[in-house]
Design a protein around this motif. Structure first.
Motif, mmCIF file in Angstrom:
data_model
loop_
_atom_site.group_PDB
_atom_site.id
_atom_site.type_symbol
_atom_site.label_atom_id
_atom_site.label_comp_id
_atom_site.label_asym_id
_atom_site.label_seq_id
_atom_site.Cartn_x
_atom_site.Cartn_y
_atom_site.Cartn_z
ATOM 1 N N SER A 64 -13.959 -13.514 -31.553
ATOM 2 C CA SER A 64 -13.694 -12.432 -32.504
ATOM 3 C C SER A 64 -14.842 -11.422 -32.534
ATOM 4 C CB SER A 64 -13.524 -13.039 -33.904
ATOM 5 O OG SER A 64 -13.390 -12.031 -34.881
ATOM 6 N N THR A 128 -3.428 -4.391 -36.894
ATOM 7 C CA THR A 128 -3.205 -3.336 -35.921
ATOM 8 C C THR A 128 -4.562 -2.911 -35.388
ATOM 9 O OG1 THR A 128 -1.255 -2.577 -37.124
ATOM 10 C CG2 THR A 128 -2.254 -1.031 -35.573
ATOM 11 N N ASN A 129 -4.691 -2.845 -34.087
ATOM 12 C CA ASN A 129 -5.943 -2.461 -33.436
ATOM 13 C C ASN A 129 -7.124 -3.317 -33.894
ATOM 14 O OD1 ASN A 129 -4.663 -0.473 -31.909
ATOM 15 N ND2 ASN A 129 -4.852 0.998 -33.577
ATOM 16 N N VAL A 130 -6.948 -4.631 -33.829
ATOM 17 C CA VAL A 130 -7.984 -5.598 -34.159
ATOM 18 C C VAL A 130 -8.728 -5.938 -32.865
ATOM 19 C CG1 VAL A 130 -8.445 -7.856 -35.169
ATOM 20 C CG2 VAL A 130 -6.520 -6.504 -35.987
ATOM 21 N N VAL A 131 -10.041 -6.109 -32.947
ATOM 22 C CA VAL A 131 -10.859 -6.306 -31.743
ATOM 23 C C VAL A 131 -10.993 -7.785 -31.381
ATOM 24 C CG1 VAL A 131 -13.170 -5.991 -30.754
ATOM 25 C CG2 VAL A 131 -12.135 -4.183 -32.144
ATOM 26 N N LYS A 133 -13.128 -10.013 -28.325
ATOM 27 C CA LYS A 133 -14.266 -9.783 -27.447
ATOM 28 C C LYS A 133 -14.263 -10.628 -26.187
ATOM 29 C CE LYS A 133 -18.122 -8.305 -29.248
ATOM 30 N NZ LYS A 133 -18.007 -6.853 -29.179
ATOM 31 N N ASP A 164 -14.956 -4.412 -25.435
ATOM 32 C CA ASP A 164 -14.014 -4.898 -26.451
ATOM 33 C C ASP A 164 -12.581 -4.462 -26.148
ATOM 34 O OD1 ASP A 164 -16.291 -5.816 -27.686
ATOM 35 O OD2 ASP A 164 -16.211 -4.377 -29.335
ATOM 36 N N LYS A 165 -11.628 -5.304 -26.559
ATOM 37 C CA LYS A 165 -10.210 -5.003 -26.386
ATOM 38 C C LYS A 165 -9.532 -5.045 -27.745
ATOM 39 C CE LYS A 165 -10.657 -4.902 -21.974
ATOM 40 N NZ LYS A 165 -10.972 -3.610 -21.412
ATOM 41 N N THR A 166 -8.565 -4.156 -27.948
ATOM 42 C CA THR A 166 -7.823 -4.155 -29.204
ATOM 43 C C THR A 166 -6.452 -4.780 -29.007
ATOM 44 O OG1 THR A 166 -7.004 -1.914 -28.833
ATOM 45 C CG2 THR A 166 -9.017 -2.132 -30.129
ATOM 46 N N SER A 168 -2.792 -6.021 -31.478
ATOM 47 C CA SER A 168 -2.044 -5.842 -32.722
ATOM 48 C C SER A 168 -1.040 -6.958 -32.869
ATOM 49 C CB SER A 168 -1.312 -4.490 -32.711
ATOM 50 O OG SER A 168 -2.234 -3.425 -32.646
#
Length: 181
Positions: A64, A128-131, A133, A164-166, A168
């Motif tokens: 996370s 939505t658009n949570v990172v 790692k 980092d990647k997002t 949802s």
């Protein structure tokens, strides 16, 4: 003095793809990970001194961005990895529990490498658009599929090579892993 010498080291790699709720590819990346010292020690103890050993795990989880301070290092353990937290339980993004198990899904070792037979799927259930790692693998005595469990041995962990990647809610992250000696 003459003689033969061979050097080797462990090289782990995660291949990751994220698909949205329509099945469209959102992103893909890879992780060339840290193999932890405790993980190396457990591998050596198991292979060279083990008797009737049965694998526990490995279990795969996600890293996370919550409370993130630093990436994985060789000294990290499941109980102590001060720079990062596990995603899925108390830390976003959450996904369908439990951690994903790799126990029954490995190809036979070949040319000094072993890989999963199929990618493991993490169905994202929050935000939505949570990172996210990166990824990690835990195994050995005490390892459980329960998210946020600190038992077992941390074998490998790493961050995405492209940053980092997002994700949802409704996305699926598919992760493959290989380990070479």
């Amino acid at each position: 003095m003459s003689g033969n010498s061979e050097n080797s080291h462990l090289v782990g790699r995660y291949e990751v793809e994220c698909f949205d709720h329509n099945g469209d590819l959102k992103w893909s990346d890879h992780i060339d990970n840290v193999i932890t010292t405790p993980g190396k020690n457990l591998l050596l103890d198991t292979v060279l001194a083990g008797a009737a050993y049965t694998a526990t795990g490995p279990f795969m989880g996600l890293i996370s961005a919550v409370s993130y301070a630093a990436g994985p290092v060789a000294a990290d353990t499941m109980a102590s990895h001060a720079g990062w937290t596990e995603a899925g339980g108390a830390n976003a993004p959450t996904y369908t529990a439990p951690r994903k198990t790799t126990a029954a899904g490995w190809n036979a070792a070949s040319a000094g490498s072993k890989a999963l037979t199929a990618a493991l799927a993490f169905a994202i259930t929050s935000g939505t658009n949570v990172v996210v790692k990166g990824c990690f693998l835990a195994f050995g005595t005490g390892a459980l599929s329960t998210i946020d469990n600190t038992g077992g041995t941390l074998l490998s962990a790493g961050l995405f090579s492209g940053g980092d990647k997002t994700v949802s809610s409704g996305d699926t992250i598919n992760v493959s892993y290989s380990l070479a000696v």
